[in-house]
Scaffold this active site. Structure first.
Site, PDB file in Angstrom:
ATOM      1  N   HIS A 108       0.829  -1.206   0.000  1.00  8.05           N
ATOM      2  CA  HIS A 108       0.000   0.000   0.000  1.00  8.05           C
ATOM      3  C   HIS A 108       0.864   1.257   0.000  1.00  8.05           C
ATOM      4  O   HIS A 108       1.954   1.281   0.559  1.00  8.05           O
ATOM      5  CB  HIS A 108      -1.021   0.002   1.137  1.00  8.05           C
ATOM      6  CG  HIS A 108      -0.444  -0.079   2.519  1.00  8.05           C
ATOM      7  ND1 HIS A 108      -0.093   1.050   3.239  1.00  8.05           N
ATOM      8  CD2 HIS A 108      -0.169  -1.130   3.323  1.00  8.05           C
ATOM      9  CE1 HIS A 108       0.375   0.679   4.429  1.00  8.05           C
ATOM     10  NE2 HIS A 108       0.350  -0.644   4.505  1.00  8.05           N
ATOM     11  N   ASP A 142      -0.145   4.301   1.088  1.00  2.00           N
ATOM     12  CA  ASP A 142      -0.414   5.262   2.158  1.00  2.00           C
ATOM     13  C   ASP A 142       0.358   4.928   3.428  1.00  2.00           C
ATOM     14  O   ASP A 142       0.810   3.798   3.618  1.00  2.00           O
ATOM     15  CB  ASP A 142      -1.921   5.300   2.480  1.00  2.00           C
ATOM     16  CG  ASP A 142      -2.445   3.948   2.935  1.00  2.00           C
ATOM     17  OD1 ASP A 142      -2.184   2.945   2.249  1.00  2.00           O
ATOM     18  OD2 ASP A 142      -3.101   3.880   3.998  1.00  2.00           O
ATOM     19  N   GLU A 167      -4.917   1.612   3.048  1.00  3.37           N
ATOM     20  CA  GLU A 167      -4.884   0.419   3.903  1.00  3.37           C
ATOM     21  C   GLU A 167      -4.909   0.801   5.361  1.00  3.37           C
ATOM     22  O   GLU A 167      -5.502   0.125   6.191  1.00  3.37           O
ATOM     23  CB  GLU A 167      -3.629  -0.407   3.586  1.00  3.37           C
ATOM     24  CG  GLU A 167      -3.610  -1.802   4.198  1.00  3.37           C
ATOM     25  CD  GLU A 167      -3.115  -1.854   5.628  1.00  3.37           C
ATOM     26  OE1 GLU A 167      -3.333  -2.868   6.293  1.00  3.37           O
ATOM     27  OE2 GLU A 167      -2.504  -0.870   6.098  1.00  3.37           O
ATOM     28  N   ASP A 179       1.150 -10.256   0.351  1.00  8.93           N
ATOM     29  CA  ASP A 179       0.931  -8.900   0.866  1.00  8.93           C
ATOM     30  C   ASP A 179       1.821  -8.693   2.094  1.00  8.93           C
ATOM     31  O   ASP A 179       2.549  -9.593   2.504  1.00  8.93           O
ATOM     32  CB  ASP A 179      -0.556  -8.707   1.218  1.00  8.93           C
ATOM     33  CG  ASP A 179      -0.927  -7.227   1.410  1.00  8.93           C
ATOM     34  OD1 ASP A 179      -0.242  -6.349   0.854  1.00  8.93           O
ATOM     35  OD2 ASP A 179      -1.908  -6.950   2.134  1.00  8.93           O
ATOM     36  N   HIS A 236       3.725   2.577  13.799  1.00  8.51           N
ATOM     37  CA  HIS A 236       2.544   3.445  13.806  1.00  8.51           C
ATOM     38  C   HIS A 236       2.718   4.584  14.800  1.00  8.51           C
ATOM     39  O   HIS A 236       1.779   5.290  15.125  1.00  8.51           O
ATOM     40  CB  HIS A 236       1.288   2.647  14.139  1.00  8.51           C
ATOM     41  CG  HIS A 236       0.836   1.795  13.007  1.00  8.51           C
ATOM     42  ND1 HIS A 236      -0.315   1.064  13.032  1.00  8.51           N
ATOM     43  CD2 HIS A 236       1.377   1.556  11.791  1.00  8.51           C
ATOM     44  CE1 HIS A 236      -0.460   0.403  11.897  1.00  8.51           C
ATOM     45  NE2 HIS A 236       0.567   0.691  11.133  1.00  8.51           N
TER      46      HIS A 236
END
Ligand SMILES: *[C@@H]1O[C@H](CO)[C@@H](O)[C@H](O)[C@H]1NC(C)=O
Ligand SMILES: *[C@@H]1O[C@H](CO)[C@@H](O)[C@H](O)[C@H]1NC(C)=O
Length: 591
Positions: A175, A177, A244, A273, A560
């Site tokens: 992904h 993003d 995502e 993935d 994160h």
């Protein structure tokens, strides 16, 4: 990885690390093992001294039963190319070039936010256009050779047409993003979040790990293979979503629809993935491939009761009742179980079979767990001392939202809370809803509430009641646990291909010549990835990025949060991984 997971990847074994405190000390175990081995040798006689005997009748057989391993899979038809690239990738020049490619990608901020309006309405999506420009100038071969379709404007689907149309294509996904950087934490970043700063060892910045390392490794792999004039027999698809980190609703969801409409169900041989764990556990390197994902449901618990002036209050307001419901929910957590045949069980078996530093008590329990319920319970007890392991094995619950009341002198007419559940891979949305419904039944009666749950009236709707209790799917986003990708037996060709590839790359990257290896195990991806939209494309879905974390299990902590980074050497190994994967898949007869 989806933002709700701090460490979205399956933590393998720290579980037992805690158990080991209770178990015998490591050195004592070792001593004991040595003594036992001595006794066994004495009893069984000198033939046991032959290493071969031990290997062929003892250790190896049990290991194979518990956690069978593939041999390293080395590209053969493309053997020369693989060798050449292995050397090229080992050069300082290539290393620095590759670092630059990732640094440049991190420098283009591509944050995605919760609850964004559709593409075309919400200007915040426009950050993906400069990212596309970056890819265009950085990977000229890819753009000259592959067919690019933009799905819902910012979703990227590249097709590298193979020479043999009868082979089912390989699908590599990532992904574009990244998780937004909280402006209040910018000062806590050692290097600015979108600097892509390279300190000679690590590349810093938001997305350096999750997930631009994957996207750029894939692009670099294809760019390099084209440069070397490689022409695939098997078509290769690349699909890159762009939200995502929120829910994939605009990106992967649209891409999935496009691929299904254009190519049909099960049109792909395998899909790889992001995800997986790749690091050292109990003295052994492990690669844990996510063969499934837990499900999820957010249950809204809402209490309504008569309002009025709070000078003449009832014994319980809707807030008070809701509180008691929540207390009851927390007092009755779901029972987690280690069940035979589940990916968590397989992971435990792989630890028992191959981790030299696993406490022997735990190892023995796991070894016997297939046949003995008592041993299974003992293994479960030891493994569940790690709450992460336990959380992955069972359904979890967390009261994450609560609201009620509007004024200090008015009785609240409504109060609600949202309980977030992650559903065990062998359970379902329905079973979770049923569990919650039953759990609150007696309190609904006690407080004289008319009760409806997930669209069904429980009991007599017409009986007079003091108020109502309503359970519902908070945003209608319930997600079943993902189908489990086969990792054993006749259907596991794709898993074996992936496992053999991982082994080769581990050895080539470290120049291993003494047979040292990585153990590949199936496991659970704790978060939800874009693959939730891709179930119909293939039965062989793997969440595995070859993200090396060494012995630092906490390495992904920054993904994160603040100070996200990736080791440049690990990033280089990812390029080797995707290269070997494309070459191996290209010539494979088993997918
Ligand atoms: C429940 O509440 C209603 C309305 O206040 C009342 O008429 C009824 O008697 C109550 N039932 C019980 C069992 O308390
Ligand atoms: C790999 O290991 C072998 C044997 O130890 C050694 O001779 C060789 O130089 C090494 N190659 C690289 C690229 O480090």
């Amino acid at each position: 990885m989806y933002p709700l997971e701090k460490d979205g990847l399956l933590p393998a074994p720290a579980p037992v690390r805690q158990a080991s405190r209770l178990a015998l000390s490591k050195s004592f175990c070792f001593l004991l093992a040595t003594v036992c081995a001595g006794i066994a040798l004495y009893i069984l006689g000198p033939q046991c001294l032959s290493r071969q005997f031990v290997a062929s009748y003892g250790e190896v057989t049990l290991k194979e039963v518990l956690c069978p391993q593939e041999s390293p899979l080395v590209p053969s038809e493309s053997g020369e190319l693989w060798k050449e690239l292995s050397e090229t990738y080992g050069t300082k020049e290539f290393f620095l070039q590759a670092v630059e490619l990732l640094v440049g990608a991190v420098k283009v901020p591509t944050e995605s936010f919760d609850k964004m309006a559709p593409v075309g309405q919400d200007p915040r999506w426009e950050v993906f256009a400069p990212f596309h420009d970056y890819l265009l100038v950085t990977f000229p071969n890819v753009h000259a050779t592959l067919k690019l379709t933009k799905v819902n404007t910012y979703g990227l689907v590249y097709v590298w047409e193979g020479l043999d149309a009868s082979l089912k294509p390989l699908l590599l996904t990532a992904h574009q993003d990244v998780v937004p950087v909280n402006p209040e934490t910018v000062a806590e970043w050692v290097h600015p979040p979108f600097s892509g700063y390279f300190d000679g060892e690590r590349i810093w910045g938001r997305g350096s790990f999750d997930d631009k390392s994957v996207l750029i490794s894939i692009m670099t792999t294809v760019e390099t293979l084209i440069e070397k004039d490689f022409k695939p027999a098997r078509t290769v698809f690349l699909a890159f979503g762009f939200d995502e980190e929120t829910d994939g609703l605009h990106g992967a969801s649209a891409i999935s629809k496009y691929l299904l409409e254009t190519y049909g169900e099960n049109a792909f041989s395998m899909l790889v993935d992001e995800g997986g764990l790749y690091g050292v556990e109990y003295g052994q390197a492990y690669a844990t491939v996510g063969t499934t994902e837990k499900g999820a449901v957010d249950v809204r618990v809402e209490v309504a009761s008569p309002g009025g002036h709070s000078s003449i209050p009832p014994a319980h307001t809707s807030i008070g009742i809701l509180s008691q419901l929540l207390v009851h929910i927390e007092s009755q957590p779901y029972k987690a179980e280690l069940k035979r045949g589940t990916p968590m069980y397989q992971m435990a078996q792989c630890l028992a079979a191959h981790a030299p530093e696993l406490p022997s008590k735990v190892r023995k329990a796991i070894e016997k767990a297939d046949k003995s319920d008592k041993a299974l319970k003992a293994a479960e007890k030891a493994l569940f001392t790690d709450i992460r392991f336990k959380a992955l094995a069972g359904t979890t619950q967390a009261v994450d939202l609560v609201q009620g009341g509007v004024k200090a002198n008015a009785l609240p007419e409504n109060a609600w809370a949202v309980v977030n559940h992650r559903i065990a891979t062998d359970s379902s949305v329905g079973a979770t809803q049923e569990h919650d419904t039953k759990l609150l039944l007696h309190l609904a009666r006690q407080f004289n509430l008319s009760y409806s749950a997930f669209g069904q009236q429980i009991g007599d709707a017409d009986a007079p009641a003091y108020g109502t209790l309503t359970l519902s799917d908070a945003w209608n986003t319930a997600l079943e646990p993902a189908p489990v990708t086969p990792s054993a037996g006749g259907d596991a060709g794709a898993f074996r291909l992936l496992a053999g590839t991982i082994k080769t790359v581990y050895q080539v990257h470290r120049n291993v010549t003494d047979g040292e290896t990585v153990i590949v195990s199936p496991g659970i991806m704790s978060g939800n990835t874009d693959t939730r939209y891709y179930w119909q494309l293939t039965k062989n879905i793997f969440r595995y990025s070859h993200w090396w974390t060494g012995t630092e299990s906490g390495l992904m902590g920054g993904t994160h949060s603040v100070n996200e980074f990736i080791f440049a050497d690990g990033f280089l190994e990812m390029i080797r991984f995707y290269t070997a994967l494309v070459l191996n898949a290209d010539e494979s007869q088993s997918i």
